[in-house]
Write an enzyme that holds these catalytic residues in place. Structure first.
Site, mmCIF file in Angstrom:
data_model
loop_
_atom_site.group_PDB
_atom_site.id
_atom_site.type_symbol
_atom_site.label_atom_id
_atom_site.label_comp_id
_atom_site.label_asym_id
_atom_site.label_seq_id
_atom_site.Cartn_x
_atom_site.Cartn_y
_atom_site.Cartn_z
ATOM 1 N N TYR A 43 -14.311 3.392 10.085
ATOM 2 C CA TYR A 43 -12.843 3.417 10.104
ATOM 3 C C TYR A 43 -12.348 3.960 11.450
ATOM 4 O O TYR A 43 -11.498 3.351 12.117
ATOM 5 C CB TYR A 43 -12.363 4.300 8.955
ATOM 6 C CG TYR A 43 -10.878 4.555 8.874
ATOM 7 C CD1 TYR A 43 -9.993 3.540 8.541
ATOM 8 C CD2 TYR A 43 -10.355 5.838 9.096
ATOM 9 C CE1 TYR A 43 -8.627 3.794 8.436
ATOM 10 C CE2 TYR A 43 -8.994 6.096 8.979
ATOM 11 C CZ TYR A 43 -8.138 5.069 8.656
ATOM 12 O OH TYR A 43 -6.798 5.316 8.548
ATOM 13 N N GLY B 295 0.808 -1.218 0.000
ATOM 14 C CA GLY B 295 0.000 0.000 0.000
ATOM 15 C C GLY B 295 0.839 1.264 0.000
ATOM 16 O O GLY B 295 2.057 1.240 -0.213
HETATM 17 P P1 NAD Z 1 -3.360 1.288 1.678
HETATM 18 O O1 NAD Z 1 -4.824 1.113 1.482
HETATM 19 O O2 NAD Z 1 -2.579 2.066 0.688
HETATM 20 O O3 NAD Z 1 -2.664 -0.133 1.821
HETATM 21 C C1 NAD Z 1 -3.221 -1.160 2.598
HETATM 22 C C2 NAD Z 1 -2.684 -2.474 2.078
HETATM 23 O O4 NAD Z 1 -3.293 -3.515 2.852
HETATM 24 C C3 NAD Z 1 -3.051 -2.740 0.607
HETATM 25 O O5 NAD Z 1 -1.872 -3.054 -0.125
HETATM 26 C C4 NAD Z 1 -4.004 -3.924 0.675
HETATM 27 O O6 NAD Z 1 -3.860 -4.820 -0.418
HETATM 28 C C5 NAD Z 1 -3.596 -4.569 1.988
HETATM 29 N N1 NAD Z 1 -4.628 -5.394 2.587
HETATM 30 C C6 NAD Z 1 -5.969 -5.184 2.619
HETATM 31 N N2 NAD Z 1 -6.571 -6.199 3.265
HETATM 32 C C7 NAD Z 1 -5.599 -7.049 3.652
HETATM 33 C C8 NAD Z 1 -5.585 -8.274 4.351
HETATM 34 N N3 NAD Z 1 -6.716 -8.856 4.784
HETATM 35 N N4 NAD Z 1 -4.399 -8.862 4.595
HETATM 36 C C9 NAD Z 1 -3.238 -8.310 4.154
HETATM 37 N N5 NAD Z 1 -3.191 -7.168 3.454
HETATM 38 C C10 NAD Z 1 -4.353 -6.542 3.217
HETATM 39 O O7 NAD Z 1 -3.173 1.883 3.146
HETATM 40 P P2 NAD Z 1 -1.953 2.758 3.706
HETATM 41 O O8 NAD Z 1 -2.249 4.171 3.362
HETATM 42 O O9 NAD Z 1 -0.679 2.164 3.343
HETATM 43 O O10 NAD Z 1 -2.246 2.621 5.272
HETATM 44 C C11 NAD Z 1 -1.596 1.685 6.093
HETATM 45 C C12 NAD Z 1 -2.068 1.903 7.523
HETATM 46 O O11 NAD Z 1 -1.816 3.267 7.894
HETATM 47 C C13 NAD Z 1 -3.576 1.679 7.737
HETATM 48 O O12 NAD Z 1 -3.782 1.144 9.020
HETATM 49 C C14 NAD Z 1 -4.142 3.081 7.684
HETATM 50 O O13 NAD Z 1 -5.342 3.179 8.410
HETATM 51 C C15 NAD Z 1 -3.030 3.863 8.335
HETATM 52 N N6 NAD Z 1 -3.073 5.289 7.993
HETATM 53 C C16 NAD Z 1 -2.820 5.697 6.712
HETATM 54 C C17 NAD Z 1 -2.889 7.051 6.402
HETATM 55 C C18 NAD Z 1 -2.617 7.571 5.013
HETATM 56 O O14 NAD Z 1 -2.844 8.767 4.751
HETATM 57 N N7 NAD Z 1 -2.125 6.750 4.088
HETATM 58 C C19 NAD Z 1 -3.217 7.983 7.415
HETATM 59 C C20 NAD Z 1 -3.511 7.515 8.687
HETATM 60 C C21 NAD Z 1 -3.406 6.166 8.979
HETATM 61 C C1 AKB Z 2 -7.919 8.447 5.307
HETATM 62 O O1 AKB Z 2 -8.199 9.530 4.769
HETATM 63 O O2 AKB Z 2 -8.720 7.526 5.518
HETATM 64 C C2 AKB Z 2 -6.507 8.270 5.786
HETATM 65 C C3 AKB Z 2 -6.378 8.703 7.207
HETATM 66 C C4 AKB Z 2 -6.110 10.118 7.538
HETATM 67 O O3 AKB Z 2 -6.531 7.910 8.098
HETATM 68 N N1 AKB Z 2 -5.629 8.985 4.904
#
Ligand code: NAD
Ligand code: AKB
Length: 311
Positions: free
Chosen positions: A141, A11
């Site tokens: 979420y 991701g």
């Molecule tokens: P993303 O959606 O880009 O990536 C998530 C990955 O998880 C994907 O590659 C998907 O294929 C994989 N996935 C989904 N279901 C799965 C499963 N059952 N088993 C294994 N893999 C699985 O998300 P991200 O942006 O990389 O976020 C990662 C973490 O960081 C999450 O917990 C998200 O809530 C948190 N987060 C992200 C952001 C952001 O802005 N990107 C902000 C706050 C928190």
């Molecule tokens: C979302 O928008 O869901 C994420 C986050 C801030 O958790 N980028």
């Protein structure tokens, strides 16, 4: 911490975190995994396996075979997709976290789990949003993130599992696209500025949210896991921010590099109501005091770097 399993590695965060972890701890020490097969480049760069993080038995076998002593648990469903399919979000986010925590308890692993500004809701103070305050999120979420933080703290207190986490703001990066969140506009705006000089934003003018550039976010994940546990009063999870951006402010910064850039709006009511329920500016002084957190990229350094890479 020397041998690491990363879930959800394909991701937005994992595609940056895995290469950095491999630089620090060695290529063979970091087992990347995702529920889907990933591109050739990713799979060829080091150990990779397809792994559904909701399957506790499979997670346990992966940890045992790799002899992992730490898990970076990134697999999750993000906010906008979660509102489209709340049961999927609950299932993936809670079942995978429970699997990871149980395996960590049985096999003695440390666990990093990212939380989010999505833990806050309309009753939380908006500016600044304190580290410890009301958390009544309105999205599924956010509910999984609050429950996840509490479960991680429970595993730490009850079983001594070394769980740590941060509440990330919206993360901005190039490379792997964002996974279906409310802050995705702040990523998409850059690629559209470069491709066509125009972007239609799904959030309204004036919607201000916390944001951070990915190199800072990756460094935070590594620094909190390396932090002296004796200094940590909090664990799950620390408020973290670098900048506060509304669409028109980021567009103005982009125009310093792409003068003809045009921003217009086509507001999506679901994502707008999520954004309206989140903080305007979170207070990350606990992270700064307890483990020395400091961001490096402000909006102008991030914008210059993003555009240089996308071009
Ligand atoms: P993303 O959606 O880009 O990536 C998530 C990955 O998880 C994907 O590659 C998907 O294929 C994989 N996935 C989904 N279901 C799965 C499963 N059952 N088993 C294994 N893999 C699985 O998300 P991200 O942006 O990389 O976020 C990662 C973490 O960081 C999450 O917990 C998200 O809530 C948190 N987060 C992200 C952001 C952001 O802005 N990107 C902000 C706050 C928190
Ligand atoms: C979302 O928008 O869901 C994420 C986050 C801030 O958790 N980028």
């Amino acid at each position: 911490m020397k041998r690491i399993l990363v879930t959800g590695a394909g991701g937005q965060i994992g595609s940056w975190l895995v290469p950095r972890l491999r630089e620090i701890y060695g290529e063979a020490s970091v087992l990347a995994s995702d529920v889907r097969t990933l591109g050739f480049d990713f799979v060829e760069a080091g150990p990779f396996q397809v792994l559904d993080a909701t399957d506790a038995k499979a997670v346990g076998q992966a940890v045992m075979r790799h002899e992992a002593d730490a898990i970076y648990h990134l697999a999750a469903i993000l906010s906008a997709i979660g509102e489209r399919d709340p049961r999927l979000a609950w299932h993936v986010n809670m079942t995978s976290l429970e699997s990871v925590l149980e395996v960590a308890r049985e096999q003695g692993c440390a666990v990093f789990t990212p939380s989010s500004i999505g833990v806050f809701g309309p009753e939380s103070p908006k500016d600044p949003t304190p580290q410890d305050t009301v958390m009544r999120p309105r999205t599924v979420y956010g509910i999984t993130k609050v429950a996840g933080e509490l479960l991680c703290d429970y595993y730490h207190r009850r079983y001594g599992v070394d769980t740590r986490g941060v509440r990330y703001p919206g993360l901005i990066s190039y490379g792997a696209p964002p996974g279906g969140g409310t802050t995705d506009w702040a990523v998409d705006i850059f690629s559209k500025a470069v491709e066509s000089g125009r972007y239609t934003c799904f959030l309204a003018e004036g919607t201000r949210l916390d944001m951070m550039y990915m190199p800072d976010a990756v460094r935070a994940a590594i620094e909190i896991m390396e932090a002296d546990p004796g200094r940590l009063r909090h664990r799950n999870a620390f408020n973290l921010t670098a900048m506060q951006l509304a669409p028109e402010a980021l567009a103005a910064e982009i125009r310093r590099h792409v003068p003809h850039f045009v921003l217009d709006y086509d507001v999506d009511p679901i994502r707008q109501s999520i954004a309206d329920s989140w903080p305007d500016r979170i207070d990350d002084s606990a992270a700064r005091e307890e483990w020395g957190w400091a961001h490096e990229f402000d909006v102008s350094a991030m914008t210059a770097d993003m555009l240089a890479h996308l071009r």
